[in-house]
Write a protein that holds these residues in place. Structure first.
Motif, mmCIF file in Angstrom:
data_model
loop_
_atom_site.group_PDB
_atom_site.id
_atom_site.type_symbol
_atom_site.label_atom_id
_atom_site.label_comp_id
_atom_site.label_asym_id
_atom_site.label_seq_id
_atom_site.Cartn_x
_atom_site.Cartn_y
_atom_site.Cartn_z
ATOM 1 N N THR A 96 36.545 20.767 24.905
ATOM 2 C CA THR A 96 37.716 19.915 24.635
ATOM 3 C C THR A 96 38.897 20.783 24.223
ATOM 4 O O THR A 96 40.013 20.637 24.751
ATOM 5 C CB THR A 96 37.387 18.877 23.529
ATOM 6 O OG1 THR A 96 36.250 18.125 23.939
ATOM 7 C CG2 THR A 96 38.545 17.947 23.273
ATOM 8 N N THR A 99 39.428 23.949 24.770
ATOM 9 C CA THR A 99 39.889 24.768 25.895
ATOM 10 C C THR A 99 40.756 23.947 26.849
ATOM 11 O O THR A 99 41.838 24.386 27.260
ATOM 12 C CB THR A 99 38.674 25.332 26.667
ATOM 13 O OG1 THR A 99 37.807 25.962 25.721
ATOM 14 C CG2 THR A 99 39.097 26.329 27.721
ATOM 15 N N LEU A 100 40.272 22.747 27.174
ATOM 16 C CA LEU A 100 41.018 21.931 28.147
ATOM 17 C C LEU A 100 42.350 21.437 27.575
ATOM 18 O O LEU A 100 43.325 21.278 28.309
ATOM 19 C CB LEU A 100 40.156 20.760 28.624
ATOM 20 C CG LEU A 100 38.995 21.152 29.550
ATOM 21 C CD1 LEU A 100 38.063 19.959 29.778
ATOM 22 C CD2 LEU A 100 39.521 21.659 30.899
ATOM 23 N N GLU A 144 45.214 23.617 28.197
ATOM 24 C CA GLU A 144 45.732 23.669 29.569
ATOM 25 C C GLU A 144 46.043 22.273 30.115
ATOM 26 O O GLU A 144 46.190 22.097 31.326
ATOM 27 C CB GLU A 144 44.685 24.326 30.477
ATOM 28 C CG GLU A 144 44.188 25.674 29.970
ATOM 29 C CD GLU A 144 42.939 26.138 30.716
ATOM 30 O OE1 GLU A 144 42.985 27.247 31.279
ATOM 31 O OE2 GLU A 144 41.944 25.391 30.743
ATOM 32 N N CYS A 145 46.157 21.310 29.210
ATOM 33 C CA CYS A 145 46.206 19.930 29.682
ATOM 34 C C CYS A 145 47.488 19.554 30.437
ATOM 35 O O CYS A 145 47.588 18.467 30.995
ATOM 36 C CB CYS A 145 45.938 18.943 28.543
ATOM 37 S SG CYS A 145 47.295 18.789 27.391
ATOM 38 N N ILE A 162 48.247 20.951 33.092
ATOM 39 C CA ILE A 162 47.831 21.030 34.501
ATOM 40 C C ILE A 162 47.021 19.777 34.836
ATOM 41 O O ILE A 162 46.003 19.510 34.188
ATOM 42 C CB ILE A 162 46.959 22.296 34.735
ATOM 43 C CG1 ILE A 162 47.712 23.538 34.238
ATOM 44 C CG2 ILE A 162 46.538 22.424 36.187
ATOM 45 C CD1 ILE A 162 46.818 24.757 34.001
ATOM 46 N N GLU A 175 44.854 18.851 36.961
ATOM 47 C CA GLU A 175 43.417 18.984 37.210
ATOM 48 C C GLU A 175 42.645 19.161 35.897
ATOM 49 O O GLU A 175 41.533 18.662 35.743
ATOM 50 C CB GLU A 175 43.106 20.187 38.125
ATOM 51 C CG GLU A 175 43.593 20.026 39.571
ATOM 52 C CD GLU A 175 45.103 20.167 39.703
ATOM 53 O OE1 GLU A 175 45.710 20.816 38.808
ATOM 54 O OE2 GLU A 175 45.677 19.614 40.653
ATOM 55 N N LYS A 176 43.239 19.902 34.959
ATOM 56 C CA LYS A 176 42.584 20.122 33.659
ATOM 57 C C LYS A 176 42.562 18.816 32.863
ATOM 58 O O LYS A 176 41.593 18.515 32.165
ATOM 59 C CB LYS A 176 43.324 21.209 32.852
ATOM 60 C CG LYS A 176 43.390 22.548 33.555
ATOM 61 C CD LYS A 176 42.037 23.226 33.615
ATOM 62 C CE LYS A 176 42.155 24.516 34.410
ATOM 63 N NZ LYS A 176 40.934 25.309 34.405
ATOM 64 N N LEU A 188 39.787 16.768 34.084
ATOM 65 C CA LEU A 188 38.508 17.253 33.535
ATOM 66 C C LEU A 188 38.348 16.815 32.082
ATOM 67 O O LEU A 188 37.270 16.389 31.661
ATOM 68 C CB LEU A 188 38.441 18.792 33.620
ATOM 69 C CG LEU A 188 38.117 19.370 34.994
ATOM 70 C CD1 LEU A 188 38.221 20.894 34.966
ATOM 71 C CD2 LEU A 188 36.699 18.947 35.428
ATOM 72 N N LEU A 189 39.430 16.896 31.354
ATOM 73 C CA LEU A 189 39.380 16.500 29.942
ATOM 74 C C LEU A 189 39.019 15.015 29.826
ATOM 75 O O LEU A 189 38.209 14.623 28.977
ATOM 76 C CB LEU A 189 40.730 16.790 29.264
ATOM 77 C CG LEU A 189 40.822 16.403 27.793
ATOM 78 C CD1 LEU A 189 39.810 17.157 26.941
ATOM 79 C CD2 LEU A 189 42.220 16.669 27.239
ATOM 80 N N THR A 245 31.735 20.690 39.375
ATOM 81 C CA THR A 245 32.903 21.292 38.739
ATOM 82 C C THR A 245 32.697 21.376 37.232
ATOM 83 O O THR A 245 32.939 22.406 36.605
ATOM 84 C CB THR A 245 34.164 20.410 38.970
ATOM 85 O OG1 THR A 245 34.040 19.790 40.236
ATOM 86 C CG2 THR A 245 35.420 21.223 38.823
ATOM 87 N N LEU A 293 32.295 24.664 34.410
ATOM 88 C CA LEU A 293 33.102 24.919 33.196
ATOM 89 C C LEU A 293 32.199 24.974 31.956
ATOM 90 O O LEU A 293 32.666 24.959 30.829
ATOM 91 C CB LEU A 293 34.170 23.847 33.023
ATOM 92 C CG LEU A 293 35.489 24.164 33.727
ATOM 93 C CD1 LEU A 293 36.314 22.908 33.882
ATOM 94 C CD2 LEU A 293 36.247 25.241 32.974
#
Lengths: 339, 339
Positions: free
Chosen positions: B245, B247-248, B251-252, B254, B256-257, B260-261, B333, B337
Motif C-alpha cells: 500500500t 509503495t503504491l 506512485e498513485c 500513475i 496503472e498504479k 493496482l492500489l 500482475t 508486485l
C-alpha cells in the motif's frame, strides 16, 4: 467608552479567535501582527459614545466589524491575486488561496457568532446586508473591468459597494447599539457613507501617486487589473487629454507608458480634481452630523474624519510638487507623444 | 410540516437570492439548476416535524442551512481546485476562483440574514460554531495531507469537522426550532452526527470504486490530493498489505498504479471493512433515536437514514463483484508486485 485603543480591540480579537487549533492559530497570529488603522471600530466606538451605551457590547460589536473587514481583505487578496497587504506578504502569499478562503470564512462565522451573543437583530440584519452589497459589488466590478465607458455614476456605485457601505454600516451600528434617535441614526449613517467615498477616492488616487515599493505593487496597479477609478474617468472626460489617456491605457502594462499616463493624470488636473471631490465628500459627511448636539464626542468624530484624510492630502500635494519639477524635464517626451 | 419537497426549498432559495444584480444572479441561477440530495434540509424538516413547529420558520431555517452547504461546496471547489460538481462544471470552472469566493460569501451572509429574521440565537450560535469547526477542520486536513501516519482517530476527527458536524447541526436545529425536550435535542444531534460519519465513509469509499467518468475526476482523487481516507488507513494497518500500500501510494499519480492500489484495497478487505464501519455508524445513529416516541415521523427519519446509504452500499457490492472477476485476470500482475 472612548478613548479608543487599538490594543483593546486586538486583545479581544485574540480572545475570540483562540481556537486551540494549531494550524489556524498560526494564520490568525500572523494576521494580527500588523493591524491597520482600525477606522471601522473607531467609528463604532465614537458613534456609540454619543449616547448611552454598554461598553462591553460596543467593544464586541466593534471587534466583530473589524473581523468582517479582515475577512474581506483576506478574500480580496485571493480575488485580486495580491501578494502584499499592509507592507507584508499577504495570507495567500505565505500560505495559499485555500487557507485564505477558509481563514476568511472562519472570521465571518466568528463575527456573526459574536454579534449574536447580544441579541441585536437590527445589527445583524445591517451587517449581513452590507456583506451582500460588498460581494455583489465586487462581482459587478469584475464585469466592468477594462470598460472605458464607465461613467462617474458607475464609479460611485462600485465605491459605495466596495467601501462606503461598510463605513456607513459602522457609523449606523454604533448608533443602533446605543439606542440613538432614528433621525440621528440616519445622520450618522450618511456621515459614514460620505467618509467612505472620500476615503476610497483618495485610496484610488494613491494607487497612482504612491511609491511602488511602499505600495508593494506597481503604481497604477488598479488600472492594470482593469479597475477604472476616478482620476482616469476625469482624464477620459477631459477633451484635451481623452485620446492620449485611452492610448496609454491600452499600453499601461509597460512601466514607461504607465509613468506617462500618470503624468497625464497630473497635467490634466485629474488628480487634483479627484482630491477636491474627496474633500467635498468629507465636508458633506461632516455636515450630516452638524445637527447633532455639540459634544466632545461629536468633535472627535469630525477630527477623526479630517485627520484620517489630511495626511494623505498632504502626501499627494507633496508628490504633486515633485511631479511638477519632473514634468519640466519630461515635457520633451510628452510632446513627442503629441499631448 | 413534511412531506418535504425539493421544489419548496429551491423556490424559497430563489426568492431570497433574487438580487436584481445581473451578474450575481447568473451565478446563482447556474448553481440552482442542479440541486443535490438536500439531506440537510430534509433532516431539519423531519426533526422539526417530531414536535410542534411553525412551518414557515422550519422552511427558512432549512433553506439557510442548504445555503451554507452550497457556500461551503463552492468554496471547497476553489480549495480542491475541482472543476466538476454534481456532474457539471463547477462555479470556478465556469467563472473563476474570484467569483466563487464572492458567491460563497454572499450565500453565507444570506443564510445568516435569513436565520436572524426569526430571532433564534441558539440556532445562529450552533450554525456559526459549526462553520468554525468546518473551516478549522479543512485547514487541519491540509496540514495532514500526504501524512501516512494518520490513524483512525485523526480520520474520525477530520470526518466530524468536514461532514458530521453539519449533519449533527441540522438534526439539532430542527429540534431546537420546535422546542424539543433537551434530552431529545441531544439524541437527534447524535443521530445526525453518526449519520454524517456513515455518509462520509461511503463517500470516501466511492472515491475509489466509482467510475471516474461519473465522478468527473480520476478514481482515487482524494488520495492524489493527499487526503488519506478510511480504506487506505485500514490497508496500511493490515500487516500483509501495509508495505505494498505504501509503495503504491508513492506512485498513485500513475493511473496503472492507482488501479493496482484499488485492487489492494479490495483484496485486503479494506473496502468491505469500511462499508461495515459505515453501517455500524448508521445503526448507532438510528439507535440514538430509538428512545423517541414511536411516530410516523421517527420512522421517516430512520428510513431517510437507511435509504440514503442503501443505494451506495448496493453499488459498492456490485462493483465488488465486477472487481472480483477482474482480480482473477489481474492476479499475475499483482503477484509480480509481491502482494
Amino acid at each position: 467608552m472612548y478613548p479608543f485603543s487599538e490594543e483593546l480591540i486586538i486583545n479581544r480579537i485574540k480572545e475570540v479567535l483562540i481556537t486551540g487549533n494549531n494550524e489556524i492559530d498560526k494564520v490568525f497570529t500572523y494576521i494580527l501582527e500588523s493591524n491597520g488603522k482600525m477606522l471601522r471600530p473607531r467609528l463604532i466606538f465614537l458613534t456609540a459614545s454619543l449616547y448611552n451605551h454598554k461598553p462591553e457590547v460596543v467593544k464586541d460589536i466593534a471587534v466583530a466589524v473589524e473581523l468582517i473587514h479582515l475577512a474581506s481583505l483576506i478574500h480580496d487578496d485571493v480575488i485580486d491575486k495580491s501578494l502584499k497587504r499592509r507592507g507584508r506578504d499577504s495570507v495567500n502569499a505565505v500560505w495559499n488561496n485555500q487557507v485564505s478562503v477558509l481563514a476568511g470564512d472562519y472570521l465571518f462565522a466568528t463575527a456573526f457568532n459574536l454579534i449574536n451573543r447580544y441579541g441585536l437583530p437590527s445589527v445583524l440584519e445591517n451587517i449581513t446586508e452590507t456583506i451582500q452589497t460588498m460581494c455583489a459589488g465586487e462581482i459587478n466590478q469584475m464585469a466592468l473591468a477594462y470598460n472605458l465607458d464607465i461613467n462617474e455614476d458607475d464609479y460611485y456605485l462600485k465605491t459605495y459597494q466596495k467601501t462606503s457601505c461598510l463605513f456607513a454600516s459602522s457609523s449606523k451600528i454604533g448608533a443602533l447599539i446605543s439606542s440613538a434617535p432614528k433621525s440621528e441614526v440616519i445622520a450618522l449613517e450618511n456621515f459614514g457613507k460620505n467618509l467612505g467615498y472620500a476615503y476610497q477616492i483618495i485610496d484610488d488616487v494613491l494607487d497612482f501617486v504612491s511609491d511602488s515599493q511602499l505600495l508593494g505593487k506597481p503604481a497604477g496597479n488598479d488600472l492594470i487589473q482593469g479597475n477604472i477609478t476616478l482620476p482616469v474617468i476625469y482624464a477620459l472626460k477631459n477633451e484635451g487629454y481623452s485620446q492620449i489617456t485611452k492610448t496609454l491605457i491600452q499600453e499601461c502594462q509597460i512601466p514607461e507608458k504607465m509613468d506617462l499616463l500618470i503624468d497625464v493624470l497630473w497635467e490634466s488636473k485629474s488628480i487634483d480634481q479627484s482630491v477636491l471631490t474627496s474633500q467635498e465628500f468629507l465636508n458633506l459627511g461632516v455636515n450630516h452630523i452638524s445637527t447633532l448636539a455639540n459634544s466632545t464626542v461629536r468633535k472627535e468624530l469630525e477630527l477623526l474624519a479630517y485627520r484620517m484624510l489630511e495626511h494623505y492630502y498632504k502626501k499627494i500635494k507633496k508628490v504633486n510638487m515633485i511631479a511638477k519639477k519632473g514634468a519640466v524635464q519630461k515635457n520633451g517626451t510628452a510632446c513627442s507623444l503629441n499631448y
